[in-house]
Design a protein around this motif. Structure first.
Motif, PDB file in Angstrom:
ATOM      1  N   ALA A 757       0.831  -1.207   0.000  1.00 37.68           N
ATOM      2  CA  ALA A 757       0.000   0.000   0.000  1.00 37.68           C
ATOM      3  C   ALA A 757       0.863   1.254   0.000  1.00 37.68           C
ATOM      4  O   ALA A 757       0.555   2.242  -0.677  1.00 37.68           O
ATOM      5  CB  ALA A 757      -0.925  -0.018   1.214  1.00 37.68           C
ATOM      6  N   GLU A 758       1.944   1.230   0.777  1.00 41.21           N
ATOM      7  CA  GLU A 758       2.858   2.376   0.822  1.00 41.21           C
ATOM      8  C   GLU A 758       3.442   2.653  -0.558  1.00 41.21           C
ATOM      9  O   GLU A 758       3.494   3.797  -1.015  1.00 41.21           O
ATOM     10  CB  GLU A 758       3.969   2.099   1.836  1.00 41.21           C
ATOM     11  N   ARG A 759       3.887   1.600  -1.243  1.00 43.19           N
ATOM     12  CA  ARG A 759       4.511   1.791  -2.560  1.00 43.19           C
ATOM     13  C   ARG A 759       3.469   2.170  -3.623  1.00 43.19           C
ATOM     14  O   ARG A 759       3.791   2.885  -4.577  1.00 43.19           O
ATOM     15  CB  ARG A 759       5.236   0.520  -2.990  1.00 43.19           C
ATOM     16  N   ALA A 760       2.249   1.709  -3.484  1.00 39.00           N
ATOM     17  CA  ALA A 760       1.221   2.043  -4.464  1.00 39.00           C
ATOM     18  C   ALA A 760       0.762   3.489  -4.341  1.00 39.00           C
ATOM     19  O   ALA A 760       0.377   4.126  -5.322  1.00 39.00           O
ATOM     20  CB  ALA A 760       0.023   1.104  -4.303  1.00 39.00           C
ATOM     21  N   TRP A 761       0.818   4.024  -3.106  1.00 40.42           N
ATOM     22  CA  TRP A 761       0.341   5.397  -2.866  1.00 40.42           C
ATOM     23  C   TRP A 761       1.454   6.429  -2.972  1.00 40.42           C
ATOM     24  O   TRP A 761       1.240   7.544  -3.452  1.00 40.42           O
ATOM     25  CB  TRP A 761      -0.298   5.480  -1.477  1.00 40.42           C
ATOM     26  N   HIS A 762       2.651   6.072  -2.519  1.00 39.55           N
ATOM     27  CA  HIS A 762       3.699   7.069  -2.309  1.00 39.55           C
ATOM     28  C   HIS A 762       4.980   6.684  -3.035  1.00 39.55           C
ATOM     29  O   HIS A 762       5.480   5.575  -2.870  1.00 39.55           O
ATOM     30  CB  HIS A 762       3.984   7.193  -0.805  1.00 39.55           C
ATOM     31  N   LYS A 763       5.514   7.614  -3.821  1.00 42.21           N
ATOM     32  CA  LYS A 763       6.833   7.419  -4.435  1.00 42.21           C
ATOM     33  C   LYS A 763       7.880   8.027  -3.520  1.00 42.21           C
ATOM     34  O   LYS A 763       7.885   9.232  -3.254  1.00 42.21           O
ATOM     35  CB  LYS A 763       6.901   8.060  -5.816  1.00 42.21           C
ATOM     36  N   ALA A 764       8.787   7.175  -3.042  1.00 46.62           N
ATOM     37  CA  ALA A 764       9.791   7.627  -2.078  1.00 46.62           C
ATOM     38  C   ALA A 764      10.921   8.383  -2.776  1.00 46.62           C
ATOM     39  O   ALA A 764      11.178   8.202  -3.974  1.00 46.62           O
ATOM     40  CB  ALA A 764      10.353   6.428  -1.323  1.00 46.62           C
ATOM     41  N   ASP A 765      11.644   9.180  -1.997  1.00 44.60           N
ATOM     42  CA  ASP A 765      12.763   9.946  -2.540  1.00 44.60           C
ATOM     43  C   ASP A 765      13.878   9.046  -3.053  1.00 44.60           C
ATOM     44  O   ASP A 765      14.637   9.434  -3.947  1.00 44.60           O
ATOM     45  CB  ASP A 765      13.329  10.893  -1.464  1.00 44.60           C
ATOM     46  N   TRP A 766      14.018   7.853  -2.469  1.00 49.39           N
ATOM     47  CA  TRP A 766      15.087   6.945  -2.898  1.00 49.39           C
ATOM     48  C   TRP A 766      14.747   6.183  -4.183  1.00 49.39           C
ATOM     49  O   TRP A 766      15.600   5.463  -4.715  1.00 49.39           O
ATOM     50  CB  TRP A 766      15.433   5.953  -1.780  1.00 49.39           C
ATOM     51  N   GLU A 767      13.541   6.327  -4.690  1.00 46.36           N
ATOM     52  CA  GLU A 767      13.175   5.702  -5.961  1.00 46.36           C
ATOM     53  C   GLU A 767      13.625   6.597  -7.116  1.00 46.36           C
ATOM     54  O   GLU A 767      13.169   7.734  -7.244  1.00 46.36           O
ATOM     55  CB  GLU A 767      11.670   5.479  -6.032  1.00 46.36           C
ATOM     56  N   ARG A 768      14.483   6.082  -7.952  1.00 45.20           N
ATOM     57  CA  ARG A 768      14.980   6.843  -9.095  1.00 45.20           C
ATOM     58  C   ARG A 768      14.042   6.707 -10.287  1.00 45.20           C
ATOM     59  O   ARG A 768      13.342   5.711 -10.437  1.00 45.20           O
ATOM     60  CB  ARG A 768      16.368   6.342  -9.486  1.00 45.20           C
ATOM     61  N   ASP A 769      14.025   7.732 -11.122  1.00 46.81           N
ATOM     62  CA  ASP A 769      13.242   7.653 -12.345  1.00 46.81           C
ATOM     63  C   ASP A 769      13.872   6.657 -13.313  1.00 46.81           C
ATOM     64  O   ASP A 769      15.093   6.488 -13.367  1.00 46.81           O
ATOM     65  CB  ASP A 769      13.154   9.027 -13.013  1.00 46.81           C
ATOM     66  N   TYR A 770      13.027   6.003 -14.075  1.00 45.16           N
ATOM     67  CA  TYR A 770      13.498   5.049 -15.082  1.00 45.16           C
ATOM     68  C   TYR A 770      14.247   5.774 -16.199  1.00 45.16           C
ATOM     69  O   TYR A 770      13.786   6.788 -16.716  1.00 45.16           O
ATOM     70  CB  TYR A 770      12.309   4.284 -15.658  1.00 45.16           C
ATOM     71  N   GLN A 771      15.408   5.247 -16.554  1.00 42.88           N
ATOM     72  CA  GLN A 771      16.189   5.767 -17.667  1.00 42.88           C
ATOM     73  C   GLN A 771      16.531   4.617 -18.602  1.00 42.88           C
ATOM     74  O   GLN A 771      17.264   3.695 -18.213  1.00 42.88           O
ATOM     75  CB  GLN A 771      17.503   6.396 -17.181  1.00 42.88           C
ATOM     76  N   PRO A 772      16.003   4.621 -19.820  1.00 44.60           N
ATOM     77  CA  PRO A 772      16.341   3.541 -20.758  1.00 44.60           C
ATOM     78  C   PRO A 772      17.856   3.417 -20.913  1.00 44.60           C
ATOM     79  O   PRO A 772      18.576   4.407 -21.043  1.00 44.60           O
ATOM     80  CB  PRO A 772      15.685   3.995 -22.062  1.00 44.60           C
TER      81      PRO A 772
END
Length: 882
Positions: A757-772
């Motif tokens: 539920a935490e990951r579905a609702w909230h994007k954490a600061d430690w999650e990096r954006d996807y880069q091909p």
């Protein structure tokens, strides 16, 4: 390696006169059954796994020991029906033979060399099984015996939910999948080391923290007491939604007949561009009152849930004043529950819906059918529930399905059951009052055995009555199909709905029509139809086998005569005609073709969304091949087998991606690498709450830097494709093969679903954006692991100090984590993954227990037992010793 079989006594007693029923009763009452894993590494120890046609040339050895604790039995006309989730390849005692019936159901019966069971005799039957047996729950309960025409009787020694009653502990290196397995076995010491980086955080530091984490929270420096109760001024919620809030508050001990004002309104104009989404809200807790502003009713509802999140369950109801601005990360925040393999009660489902609402999850994916059971009443098709929902011993399968997954010969357990129309309406209304969409899944064309068998029974009934037109109207199997097929869970061609028959589409239309009518009656229009679509294949044609007649063979594939294997439907005359007409290019494309046809039925009924497991659509060109406005896929490739790259290929084809990776968000996987844990483990050996919390669902390659593969090894991951649009959602799945009771169900789901539920609702600061093109592995350092660690520490403390107590209050039988412990210089050190939970130890084998105090660590000697205690002090973790 040498296999030694202990034979029966040569001086077998003279046959006594017993009726068939007396033989069955005697064996059931007195035959003690025990399993012991001798080795999980058969190929490494010289067994001919390849020649025995073991997939990937992998096999194990199990000693099945039968002890006759009763009078002698010399009768040879008996069979023991038992459940084995592994194919049995060879029996190393010539007095017995094993026959595969269907699915996991096998029989053990005497050969002509059987000499009888003497009184008190012990017989060892070594057998070779495919793959390995790493967790105790691989051994299913409730084998049963039939002698001649007797009534089946469950063996009393196997009528247990605790496998330790009939299983020796899996010891030595047998917990390893291969000798080079690099996983870390969960022990008292290894748990202690893993938990040691998470310290207890002061409760005042956690004040003002909401689960799941909002977009922004600003503390304003004061406090408010809710101890005297609140008074809700509702200008936003329906009566049903308000009632559900009041019910939740009562569970948490919050009086809603108090004086502190809580005003709830709707005002979309107050929201910025990025927060103008369903579910967004603003929460302003002040000294004199609280204001909740919802972007929509769902947002207002979530604002009230956040207010409740701030409060504890105890008498202390002081919360800080603060301002929150919040909106969800994903539109789709889901939980999938499989009730086909084993049924789960309506009450358990309702409890799950309560918790989904509390933690802002909004999609309940209801896996209502599978090979092992059909669980929803469909008016006009009574066989679906009369037969397809029941499991019992009926070899003709005209009154029920054959037993599977430890259900035994009777239908008095969770192997059987279904939701009546009223039950389903109750679930729909309950979900609607909590802002949760119910997404029914009727799995097809594979995993459909319950439906196929039920419709064959219907065909027989109507054909015998002379009404062939009606009999054929909903038939799902081509009677002339002779395809030799083995499904993932060892069923044959009757596992598949035939996609080439008009009657199959008639059936689909009928079921969708009736389910849609239930949704309308509940005031929840059917917006999404889940087709299923997964695993429509013959596993014997997979990469783990090679042709036994080939000149060049490799040692790591099983030998099989591939000329005798068929793709599904390949020997169906109706599908042969479709192929000849060029409907599709080959038989492998038929499941995706069927999905496209079903999507037209779905669209014609005004249903906006068509959803499936992604492999069921793999031969369709892209999302535009389907008739509905939107096409969603549950993406379930494992990351270390290429899923970190292929997800973006699917997104580039225009599908709404619901991230559902089994190695991170399947809740049927074990919590720990510990044979005593429950769960299947084909995708991962362990997924605990911490691992699920650390999952990065939008940047899948990132997870290669922060986690390992199934064997505990690092892997590399990168994606090359650029998605056409961002991922649509995250879903946590609970498959139920090993989950036979409601308590087991809640143990597997809670508390780790809170991390989902935490990951579905909230994007954490430690999650990096996807880069091909950017690669991640254990050797890279792209992720801020300090931030990830600090975030987990905060969340773990919230669970241990606050949220688990709320699960207790709601009656949820969540898993109490097993503590870590070590003894140094006679001093006991203990910790737990969720700080705040009480810990206990015993120095007298569990006769008495003492509370562990970290500030005054006890001195101990001898064997010490440890356990953790639930937040309310009423339940305990598994006990371990050191």
């Amino acid at each position: 390696m040498a296999l030694v079989a202990t034979g029966c006594a040569t001086n077998a007693p003279s046959p006594s006169v017993m009726t068939d029923q007396q033989v069955a009763d005697t064996l059931a009452a007195n035959l003690d059954v025990n399993y012991k894993v001798i080795t999980n590494h058969g190929a490494n120890e010289g067994l001919e796994c390849r020649q025995l046609a073991a997939e990937w040339a992998s096999c194990d050895v199990i000693n099945l020991t039968l002890t006759n604790n009763g009078p002698a039995v010399t009768n040879t006309d008996w069979k023991i029906y038992f459940h084995s989730i592994r194919m049995i390849l060879d029996v190393q005692n010539d007095q017995f033979k094993v026959t595969h019936i269907t699915g996991d159901l096998h029989t053990l019966e005497p050969t002509e060399k059987f000499k009888g069971f003497a009184a008190g005799e012990k017989v060892v039957i070594p057998y070779i099984g495919e793959y390995w047996t790493l967790f105790e729950n691989d051994f299913m309960p409730r084998a049963y015996v039939i002698a001649g025409d007797s009534t089946p009787k469950t063996l009393q020694s196997l009528d247990h939910e605790d496998p330790s009653a009939y299983l020796d502990p899996i010891d030595g290196d047998n917990w390893k999948r291969t000798p080079t397995d690099n996983n870390i076995l969960a022990t008292a010491q290894s748990r202690f080391e893993k938990n040691s980086d998470v310290d207890l955080i002061a409760s005042e530091t956690l004040a003002g923290t909401i689960v799941p984490t909002p977009l922004s929270t600003t503390l304003t420096g004061e406090t408010v007491s809710l101890a005297q109760g609140i008074k809700i001024d509702n200008k936003a919620l329906s009566a049903a939604m308000l009632d559900s809030v009041v019910s939740r508050m009562a569970t948490l001990g919050i009086n809603t007949n108090g004086q502190y004002p809580v005003k709830v309104i709707l005002d979309p104009s107050r929201f910025s561009k990025d927060t103008k989404v369903s579910g967004a809200y603003q929460l302003d807790v002040r000294d004199g009152s609280t204001l909740i502003v919802g972007y929509d009713a769902q947002g207002a509802f979530y604002g009230l849930q956040s207010l409740m999140s701030l409060a504890s369950t105890g008498a202390e109801k002081t919360i800080p004043t603060l301002k929150v601005v919040d909106a969800p990360r994903f539109d789709y925040r889901g939980v999938m529950v499989d009730v086909g393999r084993n049924f789960h009660s309506k009450e358990a489902i309702l409890r799950t819906l309560d918790q989904m609402a509390a933690y802002k999850m909004n999609k309940f994916h209801f896996h209502l059918t599978d090979d092992e059971g059909w669980r929803i009443e469909i008016p006009g098709l009574p066989e679906l529930t009369d037969i397809g929902s029941q499991r019992c011993h009926d070899l003709s399968e005209t009154t029920c399905l054959l037993p599977q997954l430890g259900s035994g010969p009777d239908n008095n357990n969770f192997g059987s059951g279904y939701y009546s129309t009223q039950d389903y309406l109750d679930i729909l209304k309950y979900a609607k009052a909590r802002g949760i969409e119910v997404i029914p899944e009727i799995d097809m064309p594979a995993h459909s055995r319950a439906a196929v068998v039920a419709m064959e029974a219907r065909y027989k009934r109507l054909a015998e009555a002379g009404d062939l037109a009606a009999a054929n109207e909903y038939r799902l199997m081509d009677p002339q199909d002779t395809s030799n097929v083995t499904t993932v869970q060892f069923y044959d061609k009757r596992s598949f709905i035939n996609p080439c028959m008009d009657s199959s589409l008639n059936f689909v239309d009928k079921v969708i029509t009736e389910v849609a009518a239930m949704h309308r009656a509940a005031g929840m229009p059917l917006n999404t139809w889940h087709f299923g679509g997964d695993e429509a294949k013959n596993i014997k044609l997979g990469a783990g086998f090679q042709d036994a007649n080939a000149a060049d063979k490799v040692e790591w594939k099983g030998d099989l005569d591939l000329s005798k294997q068929d793709k599904p439907f390949a020997q169906s005359p109706m599908c042969q005609k479709a192929i000849a007409k060029g409907v599709v290019s080959d038989y492998g494309h038929l499941p995706s073709y069927f999905a496209e046809k079903v999507s037209k039925v779905v669209a014609a009924k005004g249903i906006e969304n068509f959803q499936a497991w992604q492999d069921g659509l793999k031969y369709s060109k892209d999302a535009d091949a389907f008739a509905t406005d939107n096409v969603r896929v549950n993406f379930w490739d494992t990351l270390y087998w290429g899923g970190g790259a292929s997800a973006y290929d699917w997104a580039a084809k225009g599908y709404d991606m619901v991230i559902s990776n089994p190695d991170y968000v399947y809740m049927d996987m074990p919590y720990e690498v510990d044979p005593e844990e429950r769960g299947y483990y084909w995708a991962t050996r362990a997924t605990d709450t911490r691992k699920m919390f650390g999952f990065a669902p939008e940047n899948l390659p990132q997870n290669a830097e922060t986690s390992v593969d199934r064997d505990g090894n690092g892997f590399t991951s990168k994606g090359e494709a650029s998605p056409r649009k961002g991922f649509y959602g995250l879903s946590a799945q609970l498959w139920s093969e090993t989950v036979r009771t409601d308590d087991q169900y809640e143990y597997m789901v809670f508390p780790r679903v809170l991390a989902a539920a935490e990951r579905a609702w909230h994007k954490a600061d430690w999650e990096r954006d996807y880069q091909p093109g950017l690669e991640y592995s254990q050797d890279t350092n792209h992720v801020n692991k300090v931030a990830l660690h600090n975030d987990w520490s905060r969340f773990a403390n919230l669970l241990g100090q606050r949220e688990l107590a709320k699960l207790d209050a709601a009656g949820i039988q969540y898993r109490v984590p097993v503590p870590g412990a070590k003894i140094e210089n006679g001093v006991l050190h203990m910790n737990v993954s969720m700080p705040g939970l009480p810990l206990q130890y015993s120095t007298n084998g569990g006769k008495t227990w003492s509370t562990y105090n970290a500030d005054a660590k006890p001195t101990v000697s001898g064997k010490v037992s440890v356990r953790a205690v639930s937040a309310n002090g009423e339940r305990y973790s598994r006990v371990i010793s050191l």
